[in-house]
Design a protein around this motif. Sequence first.
Motif, short mmCIF file in Angstrom:
data_model
loop_
_atom_site.label_atom_id
_atom_site.label_comp_id
_atom_site.label_asym_id
_atom_site.label_seq_id
_atom_site.Cartn_x
_atom_site.Cartn_y
_atom_site.Cartn_z
N LEU A 445 0.83 -1.20 0.00
CA LEU A 445 0.00 0.00 0.00
C LEU A 445 0.86 1.25 0.00
O LEU A 445 1.77 1.40 0.82
CB LEU A 445 -0.90 0.00 1.23
CG LEU A 445 -1.82 1.21 1.41
CD1 LEU A 445 -2.89 1.24 0.33
CD2 LEU A 445 -2.46 1.18 2.81
N GLN A 450 -5.24 4.69 -1.52
CA GLN A 450 -5.85 3.37 -1.59
C GLN A 450 -5.24 2.55 -2.72
O GLN A 450 -5.83 1.60 -3.21
CB GLN A 450 -7.36 3.50 -1.79
CG GLN A 450 -8.08 4.16 -0.62
CD GLN A 450 -9.59 4.16 -0.79
OE1 GLN A 450 -10.13 3.50 -1.67
NE2 GLN A 450 -10.28 4.89 0.08
N HIS A 451 -4.04 2.94 -3.14
CA HIS A 451 -3.38 2.30 -4.28
C HIS A 451 -2.27 1.38 -3.83
O HIS A 451 -1.55 1.66 -2.85
CB HIS A 451 -2.81 3.36 -5.22
CG HIS A 451 -3.85 4.28 -5.78
ND1 HIS A 451 -4.77 3.88 -6.71
CD2 HIS A 451 -4.13 5.59 -5.51
CE1 HIS A 451 -5.57 4.90 -7.02
NE2 HIS A 451 -5.20 5.95 -6.29
N TYR A 563 -8.06 -2.91 -1.89
CA TYR A 563 -8.16 -2.12 -0.66
C TYR A 563 -9.17 -2.76 0.31
O TYR A 563 -8.93 -2.87 1.50
CB TYR A 563 -8.56 -0.69 -0.98
CG TYR A 563 -8.47 0.26 0.19
CD1 TYR A 563 -7.25 0.80 0.59
CD2 TYR A 563 -9.61 0.61 0.91
CE1 TYR A 563 -7.17 1.67 1.67
CE2 TYR A 563 -9.54 1.47 2.00
CZ TYR A 563 -8.31 2.01 2.36
OH TYR A 563 -8.24 2.86 3.43
N GLN A 567 -8.74 -4.29 4.01
CA GLN A 567 -9.62 -3.87 5.11
C GLN A 567 -10.12 -5.09 5.88
O GLN A 567 -10.23 -5.08 7.12
CB GLN A 567 -10.82 -3.08 4.57
CG GLN A 567 -10.54 -1.62 4.31
CD GLN A 567 -11.79 -0.88 3.86
OE1 GLN A 567 -12.57 -1.41 3.07
NE2 GLN A 567 -11.97 0.34 4.35
N LEU A 574 -4.18 -0.12 7.47
CA LEU A 574 -4.92 1.03 6.95
C LEU A 574 -5.15 2.09 8.01
O LEU A 574 -5.71 3.15 7.73
CB LEU A 574 -6.28 0.58 6.39
CG LEU A 574 -6.25 -0.62 5.43
CD1 LEU A 574 -7.67 -0.98 5.01
CD2 LEU A 574 -5.41 -0.30 4.20
N THR A 577 -3.89 5.55 7.12
CA THR A 577 -4.15 6.10 5.78
C THR A 577 -5.35 7.02 5.80
O THR A 577 -6.17 6.96 6.69
CB THR A 577 -4.39 4.96 4.77
OG1 THR A 577 -5.56 4.23 5.19
CG2 THR A 577 -3.20 4.04 4.68
#
Length: 577
Positions: A445, A450-451, A563, A567, A574, A577
Amino acid sequence: MAHSKNSVLKYLPATAWLAGYNASKFKSDLLSALIVIAMLVPQGMAYAMLAGLPPITGLYASILPMIVYALFGSSPTLSIGPVAIISMMTFATLTPFYAAGSEAYIQAACLLAVMVGIISFLLGLFKFGFLIQLISHPVIHSFIIASALLIALGQIKFLLNIPLQSNNIPELLISFYHYANQTHWGTLLFGLASILFLIYFPKLLGLSHIQQRFRFAAFLVKAVPLILVVGSIILVSLFQLDSVGIKTVGEIPSGFPPLSLPQWNWPLVLQLLPGASMIAMISFVESLSIAQATALQQRSALNSNQELIALGLSNLSAGLSSAFPVTGSLSRTVVNADAGAKTPMAGILSSCFIVVVSLFFTGFFQNLPLAILAATIIVSIWKLVDFKAFLETWHYSKADGIAMWITFFGVIFIDISTGLILGVISTFLLMLWRISRPHMVVIGLVEGTQHFRNQQRYPVKTVDSILSLRIDESLNFLNANSFKDFFINAVSEKKDVKSVVINCSGVSRIDYSALEMLEELDAELNKQNIQLHLSEVKGPVMDKLIHSRLFERLHGRIHLTHYQAMQALAPEILSTT
């Protein structure tokens, strides 16, 4: 009624431009035809000679084919007729069976044109226009460069007035070694002077002060080959240069092309079929490439399948009118477009002028030196010999560079058709090699987004319990084992992994072998308490998955995005982020 009208427009595009034709368009087309004819007469005769045929057949090849294309073609400016590469391929196809210029050779050339026409027409009728994609651009570029070089060197025999074999470079060098001492120096001097004239006179006429002073300077630049032809004929006639060894075209029959159906000789048809197929393919590629370039400039629509049909019918008409295979000419098409041609009527008018020449002026050309036609070919074709393309392609792609060199050496050391076949085969082999070794990476990540990107190229976040992989190629039997090896190695390096997620964003298709491979990996991972997940699966791939055992037995899940997969599997990555 509307459906019937659309069908007519589809298969006879001429009905569209004829409906709105007017006097203004006619004037533009007439001027363009006059300019093109100044190139077409010397080029047509030169290319017929290159094909091993009498010069008059070059004029025959410029009459009916242009009219037929104007009616059925979809390009408003494409100029159909004899071209150097197709003429050379015709020569290479026929010389193993007959002596160049003999009656049997001429009949075989007509039969070859009919065969090329039938092949092209059927391909267009059954919508095989996509076949142009089977030959890569680097291979076509290399083929054109090698053919141009071979064609140009092959004209040396007319400049030296000695017999040379020119199917390939070794033959040419060997025959040159044997006959060089028979060089006719007067012919050589005449030919070199012609080449210099063709190169430098247009540059002189192109000077700005000349353009301003002489109104017709721009026209004269395009008519330089015709000026040279007329001037050389006058010189030969006044000083009787043919009596001192300057070879000329000789007597040319006058009249309209004899119309007849070539004798359909099945054994000969089978012998000519490979050559006819290659000519049809190259003819289509060259013609469509030229038509696409002018269509883009003029914002006109182009239908590749209709172009095949038109090209097929044009070649059929060439074979029926005592001519040889034809295609679109780059030089004449560019001149046609630049001269302001509005519709295909320019081609019809050009063919009408050729008829006039064939009926009333062939006697004028009997004193035309062969060296002049050779010089015309050399100057027009040499512009295509550009070796920078090889270096540029090699720096960009080694695979394409290899295919280019294979094609080039095949053409110049074996023959034109074999070189092209080797180029096409090498392209496919290299393509299969590339597919079997796809780009495969471990991804992570990119923080703050979210890439997910290649961890070797970007600073990315990963977790020890999750292994994210991406393959940038469709999965099939060619690369299934390569991906399996990469997958096993990547999992082996990550000792604490609990889940493996394959990002399928680059996978457009998947075959049965690849599905079985994924099923095997899933089963092996499950034995080690590791789950296999998929993410970003495209619709066509999902359609295959739904009907597979993998979909039923997958121990992990299929996630909409990578993504979302992270999650569900590792929310801690995450959190920032």
